[in-house]
Enzyme design. Sequence first.
Site, PDB file in Angstrom:
ATOM      1  N   ASN A  50       0.314  -0.287   2.632  1.00 35.80           N
ATOM      2  CA  ASN A  50       1.197  -1.468   2.327  1.00 35.80           C
ATOM      3  C   ASN A  50       2.767  -0.942   2.723  1.00 35.80           C
ATOM      4  O   ASN A  50       3.302  -0.279   1.868  1.00 35.80           O
ATOM      5  CB  ASN A  50       1.088  -1.662   0.981  1.00 35.80           C
ATOM      6  CG  ASN A  50       1.898  -2.748   0.354  1.00 35.80           C
ATOM      7  OD1 ASN A  50       2.584  -3.384   0.978  1.00 35.80           O
ATOM      8  ND2 ASN A  50       2.121  -2.840  -0.942  1.00 35.80           N
TER       9      ASN A  50
ATOM     10  N   LYS B  59       5.140  -2.817   2.486  1.00 37.25           N
ATOM     11  CA  LYS B  59       6.111  -3.536   1.712  1.00 37.25           C
ATOM     12  C   LYS B  59       7.068  -4.312   2.619  1.00 37.25           C
ATOM     13  O   LYS B  59       6.634  -4.498   3.653  1.00 37.25           O
ATOM     14  CB  LYS B  59       6.716  -2.867   0.462  1.00 37.25           C
ATOM     15  CG  LYS B  59       5.591  -2.132  -0.305  1.00 37.25           C
ATOM     16  CD  LYS B  59       5.973  -1.602  -1.323  1.00 37.25           C
ATOM     17  CE  LYS B  59       4.666  -0.844  -2.039  1.00 37.25           C
ATOM     18  NZ  LYS B  59       5.168  -0.117  -3.320  1.00 37.25           N
TER      19      LYS B  59
ATOM     20  N   HIS C  43      -0.360  -7.708  -5.991  1.00 37.24           N
ATOM     21  CA  HIS C  43       0.316  -6.653  -5.941  1.00 37.24           C
ATOM     22  C   HIS C  43       1.511  -6.532  -7.278  1.00 37.24           C
ATOM     23  O   HIS C  43       1.998  -7.582  -7.550  1.00 37.24           O
ATOM     24  CB  HIS C  43       1.138  -6.213  -4.889  1.00 37.24           C
ATOM     25  CG  HIS C  43       1.672  -4.946  -4.686  1.00 37.24           C
ATOM     26  ND1 HIS C  43       2.858  -4.607  -5.305  1.00 37.24           N
ATOM     27  CD2 HIS C  43       1.150  -3.923  -4.090  1.00 37.24           C
ATOM     28  CE1 HIS C  43       3.042  -3.143  -5.228  1.00 37.24           C
ATOM     29  NE2 HIS C  43       2.182  -2.545  -4.584  1.00 37.24           N
TER      30      HIS C  43
ATOM     31  N   GLU D 289       4.126  -5.768  -7.887  1.00 37.31           N
ATOM     32  CA  GLU D 289       5.814  -6.236  -7.538  1.00 37.31           C
ATOM     33  C   GLU D 289       5.713  -7.713  -7.271  1.00 37.31           C
ATOM     34  O   GLU D 289       6.650  -8.180  -7.816  1.00 37.31           O
ATOM     35  CB  GLU D 289       6.146  -5.336  -6.157  1.00 37.31           C
ATOM     36  CG  GLU D 289       6.476  -4.117  -6.201  1.00 37.31           C
ATOM     37  CD  GLU D 289       6.125  -2.891  -5.067  1.00 37.31           C
ATOM     38  OE1 GLU D 289       6.062  -3.808  -3.982  1.00 37.31           O
ATOM     39  OE2 GLU D 289       5.955  -1.752  -5.105  1.00 37.31           O
TER      40      GLU D 289
ATOM     41  N   GLU E 118      -3.944   0.102  -9.173  1.00 43.60           N
ATOM     42  CA  GLU E 118      -2.768   0.488  -9.120  1.00 43.60           C
ATOM     43  C   GLU E 118      -2.011   0.607 -10.397  1.00 43.60           C
ATOM     44  O   GLU E 118      -1.430  -0.349 -10.688  1.00 43.60           O
ATOM     45  CB  GLU E 118      -1.938  -0.189  -8.090  1.00 43.60           C
ATOM     46  CG  GLU E 118      -2.249  -0.272  -6.593  1.00 43.60           C
ATOM     47  CD  GLU E 118      -1.356  -0.528  -5.556  1.00 43.60           C
ATOM     48  OE1 GLU E 118      -1.103   0.303  -4.515  1.00 43.60           O
ATOM     49  OE2 GLU E 118      -0.617  -1.282  -5.574  1.00 43.60           O
TER      50      GLU E 118
ATOM     51  N   GLY F 249       5.356   4.128  -6.368  1.00 42.20           N
ATOM     52  CA  GLY F 249       6.750   4.514  -5.913  1.00 42.20           C
ATOM     53  C   GLY F 249       7.558   5.577  -6.922  1.00 42.20           C
ATOM     54  O   GLY F 249       8.701   6.007  -6.873  1.00 42.20           O
TER      55      GLY F 249
ATOM     56  N   SER G 197       1.522   6.279  -5.335  1.00 45.54           N
ATOM     57  CA  SER G 197       2.008   7.501  -4.903  1.00 45.54           C
ATOM     58  C   SER G 197       1.070   8.705  -4.393  1.00 45.54           C
ATOM     59  O   SER G 197       0.943   9.828  -4.732  1.00 45.54           O
ATOM     60  CB  SER G 197       2.491   8.395  -6.181  1.00 45.54           C
ATOM     61  OG  SER G 197       3.869   7.896  -6.484  1.00 45.54           O
TER      62      SER G 197
HETATM   63  P1  13P Z   1       3.524   4.223  -3.274  1.00 48.08           P
HETATM   64  O1  13P Z   1       2.373   4.764  -2.535  1.00 48.08           O
HETATM   65  O2  13P Z   1       4.930   4.361  -2.738  1.00 48.08           O
HETATM   66  O3  13P Z   1       3.623   4.674  -4.653  1.00 48.08           O
HETATM   67  O4  13P Z   1       3.363   2.619  -3.456  1.00 48.08           O
HETATM   68  C1  13P Z   1       1.885   2.397  -3.871  1.00 48.08           C
HETATM   69  C2  13P Z   1       1.747   0.635  -3.516  1.00 48.08           C
HETATM   70  O5  13P Z   1       2.277  -0.033  -4.278  1.00 48.08           O
HETATM   71  C3  13P Z   1       0.738   0.377  -2.801  1.00 48.08           C
HETATM   72  O6  13P Z   1       0.440  -0.979  -2.602  1.00 48.08           O
END
Ligand code: 13P
Length: 247
Positions: free
Chosen positions: A10, A12, A94, A96, A166, A172, A212
Site C-alpha cells: 500500500n 498510500k 483502511h 486512515e 491491521e 506506521g 509495520s
Molecule cells: P506500515 O507498514 O507503514 O506500518 O503501514 C501499514 C499499512 O497501513 C498498510 O496498509
Amino acid sequence: MERKIVVAGNWKMNMLPSQTGEFIAGFKGKFKDDRQVVFCVPAVSLSVAVEAVKGTNYAVGAQNLHEKESGAYTGEISSQMLADMGVKYVIIGHSERRQYFGETDEGVNAKAQSALGAGLIPIICVGETLEERNKNITLEVVRLQTKVALHNIEEKAVKNIVIAYEPVWAIGTGLTATSQQAEEVCKAIRDLLAELYNDSVAKAVTIQYGGSVNGKNAGELFSQPNIDGGLVGGASLKAEFVDVVNG
Ligand code: 13P
C-alpha cells in the site's frame, strides 16, 4: 486447498506517476513464484502500474473507490472504471480512510459489494485502536467491523475477498503486533467466517496482517497458520519489499 500468500504494497500517497514504472520494473524476477504480489498505487499512477505489470504475475490495486457505478460524484472513481483499466484489487476501509475521511463499517460494506460486482478483489481492512486493545475488546471490535463489512455478501462472492487485519496502533509506528497477537485475531476472523458462512469459506478466504511489516518480521508473521500474507506500507516503497514478499 492451500491458500496462496498474497502480499500487497500500500503505497498510500507516495511516489510520483513518473517514478512508478521504473520502481515496479526493478522487482522483476526477484519475488518467489508462489507469491501473489499486488501494487496498490495512488489513483493517478494506476495506468502506469497496469502497464508495468504486463507480462508478470503481479497485480495492481487501487486504494479506494466510490460505490456508485457512475453519476454526479465529482472527483470520485467507480469500481467499473478501475476494472475497465485492468486493476484487479482495491483496498477498502483502511484505518486512515476511517480516521481522516469518516468511512464507516456500513460504507465499507457498500464499497465491498460494489467492488465484487465489478469483478475486483476487495482488500477489506479491519483493526482495533490502542485504546480498544487496552480495554480488552479487540476481538469484539474486529468481529463487528468484519460482520458489518460482509453484510449481504453471498458465499460465492465472499471467497473472493481478502481481509487485512491491521491494528491501528501498529500502522506506521514501527510497533508490529507479535506473531501471536496477529495470529489470534486472524484466527478469530476465520472462525467468524465459519460462523457466518461455513468451513469451506473460512478455509478459502485470504487473511492478511498489516502494521509495520518489514523484511525481518514478515517470515514469522506469514508462517502463522491463519496469516496468508500482508498489507505493507512503508516497506513496500523500498527494495526491502523483496524480503517482505519472500518472507
Ligand atoms: P506500515 O507498514 O507503514 O506500518 O503501514 C501499514 C499499512 O497501513 C498498510 O496498509
